[in-house]
Scaffold this active site. Structure first.
Site, short mmCIF file in Angstrom:
data_model
loop_
_atom_site.label_atom_id
_atom_site.label_comp_id
_atom_site.label_asym_id
_atom_site.label_seq_id
_atom_site.Cartn_x
_atom_site.Cartn_y
_atom_site.Cartn_z
N GLY A 112 41.09 -70.92 111.07
CA GLY A 112 42.27 -71.33 111.81
C GLY A 112 42.51 -72.82 111.68
O GLY A 112 41.59 -73.61 111.44
N LYS A 154 28.46 -69.28 103.12
CA LYS A 154 28.06 -69.69 104.47
C LYS A 154 26.60 -69.35 104.74
O LYS A 154 25.90 -70.12 105.42
CB LYS A 154 28.99 -69.02 105.49
CG LYS A 154 30.44 -69.47 105.35
CD LYS A 154 31.39 -68.61 106.16
CE LYS A 154 32.83 -69.01 105.91
NZ LYS A 154 33.80 -68.11 106.60
N PHE A 204 44.95 -82.39 102.44
CA PHE A 204 45.75 -82.45 103.67
C PHE A 204 46.59 -81.19 103.78
O PHE A 204 47.80 -81.22 103.96
CB PHE A 204 46.64 -83.70 103.67
CG PHE A 204 47.11 -84.11 105.05
CD1 PHE A 204 46.20 -84.47 106.03
CD2 PHE A 204 48.47 -84.13 105.35
CE1 PHE A 204 46.64 -84.85 107.29
CE2 PHE A 204 48.92 -84.51 106.60
CZ PHE A 204 48.00 -84.87 107.57
N ASP A 229 32.53 -65.41 100.12
CA ASP A 229 32.76 -66.41 101.18
C ASP A 229 31.62 -66.38 102.19
O ASP A 229 31.07 -67.43 102.55
CB ASP A 229 34.10 -66.14 101.87
CG ASP A 229 34.33 -67.06 103.05
OD1 ASP A 229 34.61 -68.25 102.84
OD2 ASP A 229 34.23 -66.59 104.21
N GLU A 233 29.80 -79.05 110.10
CA GLU A 233 29.92 -77.99 111.10
C GLU A 233 31.06 -77.04 110.78
O GLU A 233 30.96 -75.83 110.97
CB GLU A 233 30.12 -78.60 112.49
CG GLU A 233 30.21 -77.57 113.61
CD GLU A 233 28.90 -76.80 113.80
OE1 GLU A 233 28.93 -75.56 113.61
OE2 GLU A 233 27.89 -77.42 114.12
#
Length: 343
Positions: free
Chosen positions: A319, A226, A8, A222, A151
């Site tokens: 973000g 992906k 969280f 990173d 996603e």
């Protein structure tokens, strides 16, 4: 829909903010009325309440230092381990946003296994389990008839995977080339404006684009994680990190940038995936290419197809709410395809 949230931090709170701000709209337009019944963090507490936790209270508690600041309520349990919350919650979906481990994918991988075995759908922003154990998790999800959503692991909420898997479903996708790391793209953009690599990196760190230890970004790992996700989900190719040719941007000099500019090109860190394999490396691309015009921390991906040629998608790659939206998109898929069919 009952949710358990493992992790969280910035992304999990971003999703909670979206659920709070768009509650009425999501209910009216999509029949989507989620309830958060459990939250577990690594160092800032955990909560379980079968009657539901208040998003306002959760967000306020985190601003006050952690979930221990959440007000007492009937039926509230504190301090449970994530596995215990998963077992006791009776949730429909686990939302996994804990820290990414690209060595073993743990402990997130075990949380995903536990959730699927408890007949929960799984939605994640955590790249580790998908990059390192996609086949296992996809098989486990299929065995239990559950949705495995990820996603948010590639380009945050920008629908890079949905574009390939849904919108381009009638096409043969022959390759994917993408700017999948905003930190390196920001640094290269600033270097083109005359800044040194060291100064551009320092500025990226000051703005929060780069971590204090930026190696995962600037060395290409990173973006490589992906690329693995794109390779497996879009191309069905089970690559590992050791299969990829991976390098970063730290060796690029202002002279290299100037030489590229003189030739009508720009440096970009490009993740490239085909049926034959993949790579992540800095390369010069013509200014006329759509990826060359992508500046700052923005991400982009170009799919080369048989019917449409090149299709390029540009959007945020990170973000708080941007990644939260990627999670929301998967939750809405679950609502539409699974929970709306419940008797």
């Amino acid at each position: 829909m009952k949710l358990v949230m493992i992790g969280f931090g910035v992304v999990g709170q971003g999703l909670a903010e979206i659920l709070r701000a768009k509650r009425d709209d999501l209910q009216t337009r999509h029949g989507f009325a989620p309830t958060i019944v459990g939250v577990a963090t690594r160092s800032r507490g955990s909560l379980l309440r079968l009657d539901g936790l208040d998003p306002d209270g959760l967000l306020a508690a985190m601003l006050s230092g952690g979930l221990d600041a959440y007000p007492d309520a009937a039926g509230l349990e504190r301090g449970l381990l994530p596995q215990d919350i998963l077992t006791a919650s009776g949730a429909d979906v686990m939302v996994e946003t804990s820290y990414t481990n690209l060595d073993t994918a743990q402990p997130a991988l075990d949380y995903c296994r536990a959730a699927l075995n408890a007949n929960m759908h799984v939605v994640m922003a955590n790249k580790g389990p998908v990059a390192l154990a996609y086949d296992e998790l996809a098989e486990l999800a299929a065995r239990h008839g559950k949705h495995l959503g990820f996603e948010a692991t590639v380009m945050a909420g920008t629908p890079s995977l949905r574009l390939a898997l849904n919108a381009l479903a009638g096409c043969e996708i022959r390759e994917a080339r993408g700017i999948l790391n905003g930190t390196t793209n920001y640094i290269l953009t600033e270097m083109e404006s005359g800044m040194s690599y060291a100064n551009a990196l320092a500025q990226a760190q000051a703005l929060g684009y780069a971590e204090a230890d930026p190696g995962g970004d600037v060395d290409g790992w990173d973006a490589a994680a992906k690329a693995l996700i794109v390779a497996r989900a879009v191309f069905g190719v089970p690559l590992s990190l050791s299969d990829l040719d991976v390098s970063g941007i730290s060796a690029i000099t202002p002279e290299d940038v100037a030489a590229a500019r003189a030739a009508g090109e720009r440096w970009k860190l490009i993740a490239h995936v085909t049926l034959e394999g993949g790579s992540v490396r800095a390369q010069r691309i013509p200014i006329s290419h759509p990826l060359a015009g992508v500046s700052g921390p923005t991400n982009a991906i170009t799919y080369t197809t048989d019917l449409l040629g090149d299709v390029t998608l540009v959007g945020p790659g990170a973000g708080r709410q941007q990644t939260g939206f990627g999670l929301l998109a998967d939750l809405l898929d679950i609502q539409r395809d699974h929970l709306s069919r419940k008797p």
